[in-house]
Write an enzyme that holds these catalytic residues in place. Structure first.
Site, PDB file in Angstrom:
ATOM      1  NE  ARG A 134      -3.685  -2.381   0.144  1.00  0.00           N
ATOM      2  CZ  ARG A 134      -3.377  -3.581  -0.335  1.00  0.00           C
ATOM      3  NH1 ARG A 134      -2.241  -3.740  -0.983  1.00  0.00           N
ATOM      4  NH2 ARG A 134      -4.182  -4.596  -0.207  1.00  0.00           N
ATOM      5  CB  SER A 167      -9.302  -1.310   3.382  1.00  0.00           C
ATOM      6  OG  SER A 167      -9.832  -2.505   2.858  1.00  0.00           O
ATOM      7  CD  GLU A 206      -5.572   0.711   2.210  1.00  0.00           C
ATOM      8  OE1 GLU A 206      -5.782   0.567   0.995  1.00  0.00           O
ATOM      9  OE2 GLU A 206      -5.678  -0.213   3.034  1.00  0.00           O
TER      10      GLU A 206
END
Length: 598
Positions: free
Chosen positions: A164, A238, A338
């Site tokens: 990520r 998410s 995130e």
């Protein structure tokens, strides 16, 4: 291309929480973007480039220019029987792009079906799901370089993809705007990335390897059952990253949970670390369906926070902090967001305002050291900045542990160090419980890096692995040229501490100078046009290595900040209550706990 002012951009985000920007523009070509980059709207404002808004949470209305790409188009190049390059415009819808690739018989991206957002975000976020990351398949990224105002193509290795993460989130943030992305795909109907749990079960059910269209359909089915449709329920997908921890830490956690009859889902990584399931931890912390205001932990997938109706930004921020606190209390692991918080506010907090001995000095019975005024209790110098949604610490003093407890510091994104004297680095070890297992960059001069590696070798040794539990501190050696922290420009200021060269720092309209005795004219020019200057003023009488009060005031008169705050006092400065009598109206004496918002 036309500029729009005071524009509502709620529809360009997926949380469904109302937000406006002072200026907005959408471009459909490099030529239009180049024109925008030369406009007053660009030159006179903070600039934020967004994609589909699926990974953003605006903490407040944006005070600058928001840019959005309108560059579309998909082009296919068949290189050989085993390789096809597909180039997609940044504004292409990601889910529809994946559908197009599968329909064209191109394998690789099918595991990334139905992820919200646009193609331009794929390399930035290195989006991933079900065992595949976009970075695995990206060949190159065509970008507009805002520094040179030229179009450049970055190769796969230059993008530095990680979990990520990518270069675009660090030194490339706000520098490179993605125009097009080139993917290297395989012309095949057979799916190969089928090791992830649900896809293994699909293989078992079919009795053969599934096709890419069957994988696409299965993942859409799974996501539809677990994840909210942003068009119906506001969310950003998410909200938290799955934490990655060391093997030693995992064994300790696993032993504790086994004693409770629990087994945490975990996934060994190639480097020996262990990835954990954040959603499982959130659920086991008792937070499934938990609400604060209109924000909710989504019951079907606890990794997701949603706007169940009427949520404010404050609701979402409060819920995310509560989730992090509860998970840390339950498992000893601090979750990392995130979702990107877009926060245009700037807050300075003075954690400590005293010199190396602190105030009161041990054993001293002078009126200042025996004062009952809380403002005369000064820990060693340290400061916390909250800027662009990040917490940046300046100098972890030996008193940092108590400073962090008093200020409620739960996370740090970066550390700036002015010099290596103990009263400015003595709290480095105390960063460990705050940063957990994720590396925090520490920006230092070369001489400071050498000192730290020698004096604190057990934290920075390079000849052997660190001892288990050591804080993962990541030294970044800097010189006096500006550098970037996740898109935030920091400009070092050369300062003489007696004869010792050290750094101060300027960030936007703010500057922090401590332990200065002399600042050359060229460096003083870097301190002009400030809204807030923090500067040391040790005492009234001369000192070989520190500004006196008069010397600090002379600097302030010269560079003319809107406001200035004095710091790094010893007990000889006098009582805090009496110092204002010696100062002009735009200057105040600092104190521990002072907080200023710009």
């Amino acid at each position: 291309m036309e500029f729009e002012y005071n524009k509502d951009i709620t529809s360009l985000t997926t949380f469904g929480i109302p937000v406006k920007t002072a200026v907005f523009a959408e471009y459909t070509s490099e030529k239009e973007l180049l024109k925008i980059s030369r406009s007053p709207e660009w030159l006179d404002n903070d600039v934020l480039h967004i994609g589909g808004g699926s990974n953003l949470l605006f903490v407040n209305d944006f005070k600058g220019l928001v840019l959005h790409s309108g560059i579309k188009g998909i082009v296919r190049y068949d290189k050989d029987p085993d390789t096809v390059y597909v180039i997609a415009g940044a504004a292409e819808n990601w889910a529809r792009f994946v559908d197009w690739c599968v329909a064209e018989g191109l394998a690789g991206l099918e595991n990334l079906a139905d992820i919200p957002g646009e193609v331009g975000a794929a390399p930035v976020q290195n989006v991933g799901a079900y065992g595949v990351e976009a970075g695995d398949l990206i060949h190159s990224v065509e970008c507009f370089d805002t520094f040179t105002r030229k179009t450049v193509t970055l190769r796969h290795d230059e993008c530095r993809f990680a979990y990520r993460d990518s270069m675009f989130k660090h030194e490339g943030k706000d520098r490179y705007y993605v125009l097009r992305v080139s993917f290297k795909l395989r012309p095949s109907l057979e799916a190969r990335n089928i090791s992830y749990g649900p896809l293994r079960r699909l293989t078992e059910q079919l009795g053969r390897n599934p096709s890419i269209s069957e994988v696409l359909a299965e993942i859409k089915k799974i996501r539809g059952a677990k994840l909210p449709d942003p068009a119906v329920i506001g969310s950003a997908g998410s909200f938290f990253k799955n934490p990655v921890i060391g093997e030693f830490h995992f064994r300790e956690l696993d032993n504790l949970l086994c004693a409770e009859g629990l087994e945490i889902p975990h996934y060994p990584q190639p480097d020996g670390s262990i990835k954990l399931a954040a959603g499982w931890m959130i659920e086991k912390a008792g937070l499934k369906g938990y609400c604060i205001g209109g924000a909710q932990v989504y019951p079907d997938q606890c990794l997701v926070l949603v706007n169940k109706g009427g949520a404010s930004t404050a609701d979402v921020v409060a819920l995310s902090r509560y989730v992090c606190d509860r998970v840390q209390a339950r498992f000893g692991i601090r979750l990392e967001k995130e979702v990107n918080f877009i926060d245009s506010s700037f807050t300075f907090r003075m954690l400590g305002s005293g010199t190396s001995k602190g105030v009161p000095e041990v054993g001293c019975m002078c009126p200042v050291c025996t004062s009952s005024d809380i403002h005369d209790k000064r820990r060693r110098c340290s400061a916390l900045l909250h800027v662009k949604g990040m917490n940046i610490l300046i100098d972890p003093s030996p008193d940092f542990r108590q400073q962090a407890l008093d200020a409620g510091i739960r996370s740090l994104d970066a550390v700036l160090i002015t010099h290596s004297h103990f009263d400015h680095i003595g709290g480095l070890e105390d960063l460990r419980p705050i940063i957990g297992e994720h590396q925090v960059p520490i920006y230092v001069r070369e001489d400071v890096a050498e000192d730290l590696r020698r004096r604190l070798y057990y934290l920075f040794r390079e000849d052997a692995p660190l001892y288990p539990g050591a804080a993962p501190l990541d030294l970044h050696v800097i010189d006096d040229t500006p550098f970037s922290i996740n898109g935030l420009t920091v400009e070092p200021i050369n300062v003489l501490h007696g004869k010792k060269p050290i750094f101060g720092y300027r960030i936007g309209d703010f500057a922090y100078i401590t332990d200065a005795k002399k600042i050359e004219e060229e460096e003083r020019d870097k301190l002009r046009d400030l809204k807030l200057l923090i500067v040391n003023a040790l005492r009234l009488t001369d000192h070989f290595a520190h500004f006196t009060l008069d010397e600090a005031l002379e600097l302030i008169r010269d560079v003319k900040p809107e406001r200035a705050v004095l710091t790094h006092f010893n007990h000889e400065i006098g009582l805090h209550s009496e110092i204002p009598n010696l100062l002009p109206p735009n200057v105040i004496p600092g104190y521990d706990g002072l907080e200023i918002t710009l």
